[in-house]
Design a protein around this motif. Structure first.
Motif, PDB file in Angstrom:
ATOM      1  N   ALA A 186       2.376   9.574   8.147  1.00 49.10           N
ATOM      2  CA  ALA A 186       1.954  10.696   8.980  1.00 49.10           C
ATOM      3  C   ALA A 186       0.976  11.577   8.220  1.00 49.10           C
ATOM      4  N   ALA A 187       1.256  11.793   6.944  1.00 50.14           N
ATOM      5  CA  ALA A 187       0.358  12.625   6.147  1.00 50.14           C
ATOM      6  C   ALA A 187      -1.028  12.014   6.091  1.00 50.14           C
ATOM      7  N   ALA A 188      -1.085  10.705   6.009  1.00 49.23           N
ATOM      8  CA  ALA A 188      -2.387  10.056   5.964  1.00 49.23           C
ATOM      9  C   ALA A 188      -3.138  10.228   7.281  1.00 49.23           C
ATOM     10  N   LEU A 189      -2.430  10.116   8.380  1.00 51.86           N
ATOM     11  CA  LEU A 189      -3.106  10.226   9.681  1.00 51.86           C
ATOM     12  C   LEU A 189      -3.649  11.624   9.933  1.00 51.86           C
ATOM     13  N   THR A 190      -3.075  12.614   9.308  1.00 44.11           N
ATOM     14  CA  THR A 190      -3.554  13.984   9.527  1.00 44.11           C
ATOM     15  C   THR A 190      -4.934  14.209   8.923  1.00 44.11           C
ATOM     16  N   THR A 191      -5.397  13.264   8.118  1.00 49.99           N
ATOM     17  CA  THR A 191      -6.725  13.421   7.530  1.00 49.99           C
ATOM     18  C   THR A 191      -7.830  12.977   8.483  1.00 49.99           C
ATOM     19  N   LEU A 192      -7.465  12.381   9.647  1.00 47.33           N
ATOM     20  CA  LEU A 192      -8.471  11.870  10.582  1.00 47.33           C
ATOM     21  C   LEU A 192      -8.999  12.973  11.491  1.00 47.33           C
TER      22      LEU A 192
ATOM     23  N   ARG B 206       4.474  -0.842  -3.689  1.00 45.94           N
ATOM     24  CA  ARG B 206       4.432  -2.261  -4.030  1.00 45.94           C
ATOM     25  C   ARG B 206       3.621  -2.500  -5.314  1.00 45.94           C
ATOM     26  N   GLU B 207       2.468  -1.865  -5.418  1.00 44.12           N
ATOM     27  CA  GLU B 207       1.630  -2.057  -6.606  1.00 44.12           C
ATOM     28  C   GLU B 207       2.273  -1.455  -7.850  1.00 44.12           C
TER      29      GLU B 207
ATOM     30  N   GLY C  97      -2.182   8.151  -3.236  1.00 46.31           N
ATOM     31  CA  GLY C  97      -3.060   9.287  -2.975  1.00 46.31           C
ATOM     32  C   GLY C  97      -3.745   9.203  -1.634  1.00 46.31           C
ATOM     33  N   ARG C  98      -3.906   8.003  -1.138  1.00 51.07           N
ATOM     34  CA  ARG C  98      -4.532   7.812   0.176  1.00 51.07           C
ATOM     35  C   ARG C  98      -3.501   7.750   1.297  1.00 51.07           C
ATOM     36  N   GLY C  99      -2.240   8.010   0.954  1.00 51.69           N
ATOM     37  CA  GLY C  99      -1.210   8.019   1.979  1.00 51.69           C
ATOM     38  C   GLY C  99      -0.615   6.663   2.286  1.00 51.69           C
ATOM     39  N   ARG C 100      -1.008   5.655   1.522  1.00 55.14           N
ATOM     40  CA  ARG C 100      -0.483   4.308   1.746  1.00 55.14           C
ATOM     41  C   ARG C 100       0.771   4.117   0.915  1.00 55.14           C
ATOM     42  N   HIS C 101       1.873   4.725   1.360  1.00 56.45           N
ATOM     43  CA  HIS C 101       3.086   4.771   0.546  1.00 56.45           C
ATOM     44  C   HIS C 101       3.637   3.389   0.256  1.00 56.45           C
TER      45      HIS C 101
ATOM     46  N   ALA D 230      -6.944   3.744   3.392  1.00 52.20           N
ATOM     47  CA  ALA D 230      -6.812   2.645   2.427  1.00 52.20           C
ATOM     48  C   ALA D 230      -6.171   1.418   3.063  1.00 52.20           C
ATOM     49  N   VAL D 231      -6.606   1.102   4.291  1.00 49.81           N
ATOM     50  CA  VAL D 231      -6.143  -0.122   4.949  1.00 49.81           C
ATOM     51  C   VAL D 231      -7.276  -1.136   4.898  1.00 49.81           C
ATOM     52  N   ARG D 232      -6.880  -2.409   4.974  1.00 53.27           N
ATOM     53  CA  ARG D 232      -7.885  -3.452   4.792  1.00 53.27           C
ATOM     54  C   ARG D 232      -8.387  -4.040   6.105  1.00 53.27           C
ATOM     55  N   ASP D 233      -7.604  -3.919   7.198  1.00 50.44           N
ATOM     56  CA  ASP D 233      -8.024  -4.562   8.446  1.00 50.44           C
ATOM     57  C   ASP D 233      -7.352  -3.873   9.639  1.00 50.44           C
TER      58      ASP D 233
END
Length: 960
Positions: A886-892, A847-848, A838-842, A935-938
């Motif tokens: 790309a979809a995630a980056l469009t939220t910035l 993996r999860e 949901g946060r774009g972290r495909h 949803a990135v950690r670092d």
């Protein structure tokens, strides 16, 4: 090889029964191929059941055959029937049955014996197909029946054929129906037809043609094989033309013993030499297999071997000539009964009186009772004293038998009622609570003593009327204070009341009952009652711990059990009660692996007595432990074992609870029809109960089934009553929150009820221990994993994505560190994967979800696995249209995109600030928002994401 003895058949062949032999042969072939089978062979006495089995098993060349036989004379001795196996097994295998070898003399759990027997017979069956024959099953002791019936239901691929042989009455096959076996093949044996009887007559040396002899025998025996054999031995009678031959020659249905058979037996007895007749009378009194020398002493026959020969030629006895000591037994139980019934009462009493000195002390009581001529208050008093001694040693079934005899011999209603009330109590504690309902009216009519109120309470509890049981036991406690009830009995009554209040979830009342019981027991210091005092005190201390847990949480209860040894295998017998509660509380504290180990020890060591009041509580918690720790195959096996034992050893409550757990397992397995069937059975079993405890397990089963379908509203509806009870202060619902709270909070977030999820999480999640608890293993177990997962879900619902991501990450780290509950970990991984997608972290989301699917697959929970694999399929479908990165980056925002590009170029925060003419703190603020949105950690993950998107050329940051 069979060890059945020789019946002196005089060369008479086995005739007929071809259809039955063919059917049994097919079952033997299936079992030899690894499909365990059960054959129930029933028919009236004398129909030829044993001869059929002997002929069938004698033709099995590659099978090992074990035979045990029930006996009326040993029916009250637990495991007496199964103990006959010990002499037939190889020493190494018999050595693996220590509980069975001691069970006849001390209380042993049928479930534990079941486990030992299944292992030992499975080992034998691995070397050669095995046939276990249980003859005269209708007279076998109840414990042996329970163990064999339960074992046959648990067999999976062992090469074992079980043949259960039982007599039916003239009224029909009810006796066989009550044995508890789920038969794959049921054969009801009818009589021999005229043709088969003629074949038998010719083989016996009859001069008459076979057809005439067959009709003659059929007219007189109705096809009863035993009756026909007696007529033909030792010499066939003269068969002439008579008018009483039947017109039909077909087989007759299930002939019952007739007056004609009794007359034939009487004629045979009259034709015997005097000393032979005496031997047969002695056999009828002693019953079963006995030494020929002992039999001779009983009836004062100087040459018993010589007197035996006519009996063998007439087919009236069996013998074991190859044994070190020659043993003999009646040729048939029906023969024994007919001879015994034919004895004059005075002759019968004199023989029983003489037998007392020739048998062991336990059997001597039965002969003394049989020798009594009417009421005998002196013997009744001796039996009551013997019952107290047996009870003090924990041999409760034997004590109940003695007290039942004392009631029969009592002279006066008051004395008889007192003994019968004791019988009911002992049977309940001996694990025979399902049998005591027949005494209800008699107990209710007795005088108003403390013991009467106690037994009425136990009867109510056994039938699932827990509220009613509480009233009766409270009255028993009050009455005991004024009617002279001794301290041990008073303490026992208070312990019983304490367990009832514990079942009702009344923590403070349970603690008070435990305290009062211990106070009463301190004055019960009779040396001959030390075992009972010890056991009852151990039960009281355990209830004290559980009461504190109900009032203050699992860790508070575990602190009260600090006196128990850390290693459950090193605990004394009296500690089994406490170990049960420690295992239960460790499960509720999230230490499911520790709890599973302890509870496995408990169910293996459990025994009747004080432990019986728990019913199958240990099994119930063990099943849940296996489910939570991801061992669903083990959970299913234990559930099947418990369900097979519940009719004999559980309380009415256990039925509904176990069917609910079976429904939950079936739902997780994706077996919806089975789940619905078990839910219906659980519902039906709950109707007669007077409290709502089992509804908790029904709610859990329905919630788990709904969660497997991803039906959030279904979960919330299933658990609504549990949540309401918890909020109204129900101690049980609070203590057991680890079992229901995760489902509710997770589903409440999915359904948009975030405020309710937050409130319940804060109010009801168990508080992790600050230190290691006694016998609890390390740290807080899986509670921290569950707390972090549910916290992440609530943050997710509140839109606090950064906090949610952090909580998910910590939950994964907690599980990896060993503080794990695999079932909940699988759900956490599933939720985490969905959050990341949901946060774009495909890539991270996939993996999860893959980890979640693998977790559920390893558990054996395909319904949950399918939910995760469905999410994976959707995620892969989306990748073919739009890059999730790309979809995630469009939220910035524009400024956030600038900061992200700076990170991708490897710049520090200060360099980014200088390039954009903003402060370092503003860069840090933007980075925090970027991390949450993506949803990135670092910084490394952010750099990789931006660079990957730039290389693919799909999409660009949106400037807003």
């Amino acid at each position: 090889m069979r060890r059945d003895g020789i019946d002196g058949a005089g060369g008479l062949p086995f005739v007929g029964r071809r259809p039955q032999l063919a059917l049994m042969g097919a079952e033997a072939a299936l079992s030899a191929a690894g499909r365990p089978r059960v054959v129930l062979l029933e028919g009236p006495p004398g129909a030829g059941k044993r001869r059929l089995v002997e002929h069938f098993t004698g033709a099995l060349r590659d099978h090992r055959v074990l035979v045990v036989r029930g006996s009326e004379t040993a029916r009250d001795r637990p495991y007496a029937t199964l103990a006959q196996l010990l002499g037939q097994l190889p020493p190494a295998v018999a050595g693996r049955l220590p509980l069975l070898s001691t069970g006849v003399f001390s209380p042993v759990s049928p479930i534990a014996v079941n486990t030992e027997l299944m292992s030992a017979l499975g080992e034998l069956a691995a070397t050669a197909p095995l046939v276990l024959v249980l003859e005269e099953a209708h007279t076998a002791d109840e414990r042996s029946l329970d163990v064999v019936a339960s074992m046959t239901r648990r067999l999976t691929d062992q090469r074992i054929l079980t043949i259960v042989v039982a007599a039916t009455s003239a009224a029909g096959p009810a006796a066989a129906d009550d044995l508890g076996f789920a038969a794959d093949l049921r054969i009801t044996l009818g009589g021999l037809d005229a043709g088969e009887l003629g074949e038998l007559a010719v083989a016996a040396g009859s001069d008459a043609p076979a057809d005439r002899a067959g009709r003659w025998l059929h007219a007189r025996t109705g096809g009863n094989a035993l009756h026909a054999t007696l007529l033909l031995r030792p010499r066939p009678p003269r068969i002439d033309d008579t008018a009483d031959e039947p017109q039909a020659t077909g087989a007759t249905p299930a002939p019952a013993p007739s007056p004609a058979l009794a007359a034939t037996v009487a004629a045979r007895l009259a034709g015997l030499p005097g000393e032979s007749r005496l031997l047969l009378e002695g056999l009828a009194v002693l019953g079963g297999r006995v030494s020929l020398l002992r039999l001779g002493r009983l009836v004062a026959v100087s040459d018993p071997a010589g007197a035996l020969d006519p009996l063998l030629r007439a087919g009236l006895v069996r013998w074991w000539p190859g044994e070190p000591v020659t043993d003999v037994a009646p040729g048939h139980e029906l023969l024994r009964d007919l001879v015994y019934e034919g004895l004059a009462p005075d002759r019968r009493r004199r023989l029983h009186s003489r037998a007392v000195a020739l048998v062991d002390a336990g059997d001597a009581w039965a002969h003394r009772v049989a020798a009594a001529d009417g009421p005998d208050t002196s013997l009744a008093a001796e039996l009551a004293a013997a019952a107290r001694e047996e009870s003090a040693l924990g041999r409760l079934a034997t004590a109940a038998a003695y007290l039942s005899w004392a009631a029969d011999l009592a002279d006066g209603r008051e004395e008889r009622e007192r003994h019968l009330i004791g019988v009911v109590r002992l049977k309940f504690w001996a694990g025979e609570g399902h049998l005591v309902g027949r005494y209800r009216d008699l107990v209710a009519a007795a005088g108003p003593t403390a013991r009467r109120h106690e037994v009425l309470g136990l009867l109510a509890f056994a039938q699932g009327r827990v509220v009613q049981a509480r009233r009766h036991l409270t009255l028993a406690q009050d009455t005991a204070a004024t009617d002279g009830t001794g301290p041990l009995a008073a303490g026992r009554m208070i312990v019983e009341l304490g367990w009832v209040t514990a079942v009702l979830g009344l923590g403070e009342e349970t603690v008070r009952a435990a305290r009062d019981a211990l106070a009463a027991l301190r004055s019960a210091d009779d040396s001959h009652l030390t075992v009972l005092v010890r056991d009852t005190a151990a039960a009281a201390r355990s209830l004290d711990a559980y009461g504190h847990a109900l009032a203050s949480g699992a860790e508070a209860g575990l602190e009260r059990l600090a006196y128990l040894p850390a290693d459950a295998d090193q605990a004394d017998e009296a500690d089994v009660f406490g170990l049960t509660f420690r295992g239960m509380l460790n499960c509720l504290a999230g230490r499911v692996s520790v709890a599973a180990s302890e509870l496995s020890t408990v169910v293996r060591r459990s025994r009747p007595g004080t432990f019986q009041v728990l019913g199958l509580a240990g099994y119930v918690h063990l099943i849940v432990c296996h489910m939570l720790r991801g061992s669903w195959d083990r959970a299913e096996t234990e559930t099947e074992t418990a369900l097979s034992a519940v009719e004999a050893h559980g309380h009415a409550i256990d039925h509904a609870v176990l069917h609910s757990l079976a429904a939950a397992l079936a739902a997780g397995r994706g077996c919806d029809d089975s789940a619905q069937r078990h839910l219906a059975l659980a519902d039906a079993r709950s109707v007669s109960l007077d409290y709502r405890g089992p509804e908790f397990y029904l709610a859990l089963a329905r919630a788990l089934a709904a969660r497997a379908r991803d039906d959030a509203e279904g979960v919330l509806a299933a658990l609504a009553g549990v949540v309401d009870a918890a909020r109204r202060g129900n101690d049980c619902c609070r203590l057991y929150s680890l079992w229901w709270l995760p489902f509710f909070v997770d589903s409440a977030v999915s359904a948009g009820r975030v405020d309710q999820a937050r409130a319940l999480l804060d109010e009801f999640h168990p508080v992790p221990a600050s230190a290691q608890g006694p016998g609890a293993g390390t740290g807080t177990g899986g509670l921290e994993l569950v707390r972090l997962w549910l916290t992440a879900r609530v943050h997710e619902g509140e839109g606090a994505h950064t906090a949610a991501a952090a909580a998910y990450a910590r939950a994964a780290e907690t599980a990896a560190a060993g503080a794990d509950i695999p079932f909940y970990r699988g759900l956490m991984e599933q939720c985490h994967g969905r959050f990341l997608l949901g946060r774009g972290r495909h890539r991270s989301g996939v993996r999860e979800l893959s980890k979640s699917a693998a977790t559920f697959a390893a558990m054996g929970a395909p319904a949950f696995e399918r939910a995760s694999t469905a999410d994976l399929a959707k995620a892969r479908t989306r990748t073919t249209t739009t890059s999730p990165d790309a979809a995630a980056l469009t939220t910035l925002t524009t400024r956030e995109s600038d900061v992200a590009r700076g990170v991708a170029l490897g710049r520090t925060n200060r360099e980014i600030a200088e390039a954009l003419t903003i402060s370092v703190k503003t860069v840090e603020y933007h980075l925090a928002r970027i991390f949450a949105k993506l949803a990135v950690r670092d910084r490394r993950e952010l750099r990789d994401l931006v660079q990957r998107t730039a290389r693919s050329g799909t999409g660009a940051p949106r400037h807003t």
